[in-house]
Design an enzyme around this catalytic site. Structure first.
Site, PDB file in Angstrom:
ATOM      1  N   HIS A  60      -4.332  -8.175  -3.107  1.00 52.32           N
ATOM      2  CA  HIS A  60      -4.401  -7.015  -1.953  1.00 52.32           C
ATOM      3  C   HIS A  60      -4.212  -5.879  -2.650  1.00 52.32           C
ATOM      4  O   HIS A  60      -3.391  -5.774  -3.584  1.00 52.32           O
ATOM      5  CB  HIS A  60      -3.222  -7.440  -1.135  1.00 52.32           C
ATOM      6  CG  HIS A  60      -3.635  -6.567   0.320  1.00 52.32           C
ATOM      7  ND1 HIS A  60      -3.121  -5.425   0.311  1.00 52.32           N
ATOM      8  CD2 HIS A  60      -3.972  -6.869   1.455  1.00 52.32           C
ATOM      9  CE1 HIS A  60      -3.476  -4.704   1.617  1.00 52.32           C
ATOM     10  NE2 HIS A  60      -3.906  -5.662   2.080  1.00 52.32           N
ATOM     11  N   ASP A  95      -6.697 -11.829   4.931  1.00 52.96           N
ATOM     12  CA  ASP A  95      -7.934 -12.336   5.124  1.00 52.96           C
ATOM     13  C   ASP A  95      -8.400 -13.636   5.092  1.00 52.96           C
ATOM     14  O   ASP A  95      -9.324 -14.054   5.844  1.00 52.96           O
ATOM     15  CB  ASP A  95      -8.818 -11.022   4.450  1.00 52.96           C
ATOM     16  CG  ASP A  95      -8.456  -9.692   4.751  1.00 52.96           C
ATOM     17  OD1 ASP A  95      -8.221  -9.326   5.975  1.00 52.96           O
ATOM     18  OD2 ASP A  95      -8.160  -8.873   3.827  1.00 52.96           O
TER      19      ASP A  95
END
Length: 428
Positions: free
Chosen positions: A307, A364
């Site tokens: 991330h 995600d």
């Protein structure tokens, strides 16, 4: 700690105050820099080291994997609250009482009817239109049907605008998906909870009874909570800077949807599924693609791992992984793409290369898996992200207006041509 920072330029010193946040974040207040130095500014592409505002909504510590809404940990909210409670918390600053929550939900339901002429706008889009483009347009179009400007100094006016967008937005989301699938547009059922109604509006078929799944409701509720706000990201900053021009709430939210559309932002969960589809088309060899991901000379990028902000782990991913396992177990979905996803997850969590670099599956990755298992089309994934992010955008817009922040106007360093004379076209 010194309460000022000193900047020295050409032997001249300038002092600027330090601002310390409630979590001991320190910032140098340079709003007087240009005036004090006769024109000197800073440059920070991507604003990675620039605080655009002071905010009391969300605290994020990427190094330690901490995410809190109004002081409450994301772990506790996901476990104990529902999405509407979290929306109220983000927007108004405190968790609602039972009476406040019931009124909030009732007022939202009262605003859930969308003007029928919006259907005409939706009909004008071809089925090939990306749902994010459709949603952005429909959200902006709401302004035409609610033309009065919001008096931000009136709590009543502000509240009405909040419940209006929270009531109508899920309808637009459901219509966007159903239009693409050729299904009739509906309004759901006001006897249901907020999230239950969203699922019914999206999935009810005209020729069969709709059956609600508590596991799907729980999973979507958690996903929406986890996506509800994330500090000053691209789309949130867009909402604030557009709103700083005193642009209305609907148009500001529309701009946030457009920013979220990008594959480096909200489109990441769609990119995950597109990557998995590509692996499936290439015989589904996950080990081959893990090796490609580790090869610096290979352009392949493993989507859904690591991330940009979280340098340790994504706290949201830990929560939603449990929901993903529950959804897959409950639905018993047989899907080779989901099998590939589970294979990649297992290998990444055991592979030294990924573990050492803390490249864990992020939110995600898991959200894409859940949405696919639920039967949501891949190009609708980012729309679902927008649905979750709506309360955060509202809260940020409201905070910015109540704080009477100045219009956003970044500076630049010009690197173009110097002054030059115009040439007549025959001499060029």
């Amino acid at each position: 700690m010194s309460k000022t920072a000193t900047l020295e330029i050409d032997g001249k010193k300038y002092e600027f105050p330090l601002i310390v946040g409630t979590e001991n974040e320190v910032a140098i207040d340079i709003k007087t820099l240009r005036g004090a130095t006769s024109g000197i500014t800073t440059i920070d592409p991507g604003y990675k080291n620039t605080g655009a505002c002071e905010s009391a909504i969300t605290f994020l510590n990427g190094e330690e994997g901490i995410l809190r809404y109004r002081g409450y940990s994301i772990e506790e909210l996901a476990e104990k609250a529902d999405f509407l409670e979290v929306a109220f918390l983000l927007i108004f600053g405190e968790l609602p009482t039972k009476v406040e929550l019931e009124k909030f939900h009732s007022d939202i339901k009262a605003q859930s009817v969308v003007d029928d002429d919006i259907k005409k706008i939706l009909d004008a889009f071809p089925k090939s239109a990306h749902p994010m483009g459709v949603l952005s347009s429909l959200t902006s179009a709401l302004t035409a049907f609610n033309p009065s400007s919001v008096n931000v100094d009136s709590e009543e006016d502000m509240y009405k605008s909040v419940v209006r967008i929270l009531g109508k937005f899920p309808v637009l989301v459901a219509w966007t998906m159903r239009k693409k699938q050729g299904l009739p547009l509906n309004y759901g059922d006001n006897s249901l909870g907020y999230v239950e109604n969203i699922l019914k509006m999206m999935f009810e078929k005209p020729n069969e009874e709709y059956k609600q799944s508590s596991i799907l409701v729980n999973a979507l509720d958690k996903l929406l909570i986890l996506h509800a706000d994330h500090e000053q990201n691209c789309s949130t900053s867009t909402v604030r800077i557009v709103g700083s021009a005193h642009t209305g709430l609907f148009a500001s939210i529309s701009s946030g949807i457009s920013a979220l559309w990008g594959p480096l932002h909200g489109g990441a969960n769609q990119a995950v599924l597109e990557m998995l589809s590509g692996i499936e088309e290439d015989d589904g060899d996950t080990k081959k693609y893990m090796a490609k991901a580790k090869d610096k000379s290979d352009p392949f990028r493993l989507m859904g791992f690591g991330h940009r902000v979280y340098k340790n782990f994504d706290p949201r991913a830990k929560i939603i992984k449990v929901a993903a396992d529950e959804v897959l177990g409950d639905l018993g979905v047989e899907d080779p793409i989901l099998d590939i996803a589970k294979g990649l997850e297992k290998e990444a969590l055991e592979d030294k290369y990924f573990v050492d670099r803390k490249l864990y599956p992020n939110v995600d990755f898991y959200s894409g898996i859940i949405y696919r298992a639920m039967g949501i089309p891949t190009d609708m994934f980012t729309v679902m992200f927008a649905l979750g992010r709506l309360p955060g955008w509202i809260a940020q817009w409201r905070e910015m207006r109540l704080r009477k922040e100045p219009i956003g106007r970044p500076r630049q360093i010009y690197i173009g041509e110097n002054s030059r004379a115009f040439k007549d076209i025959k001499n060029r």
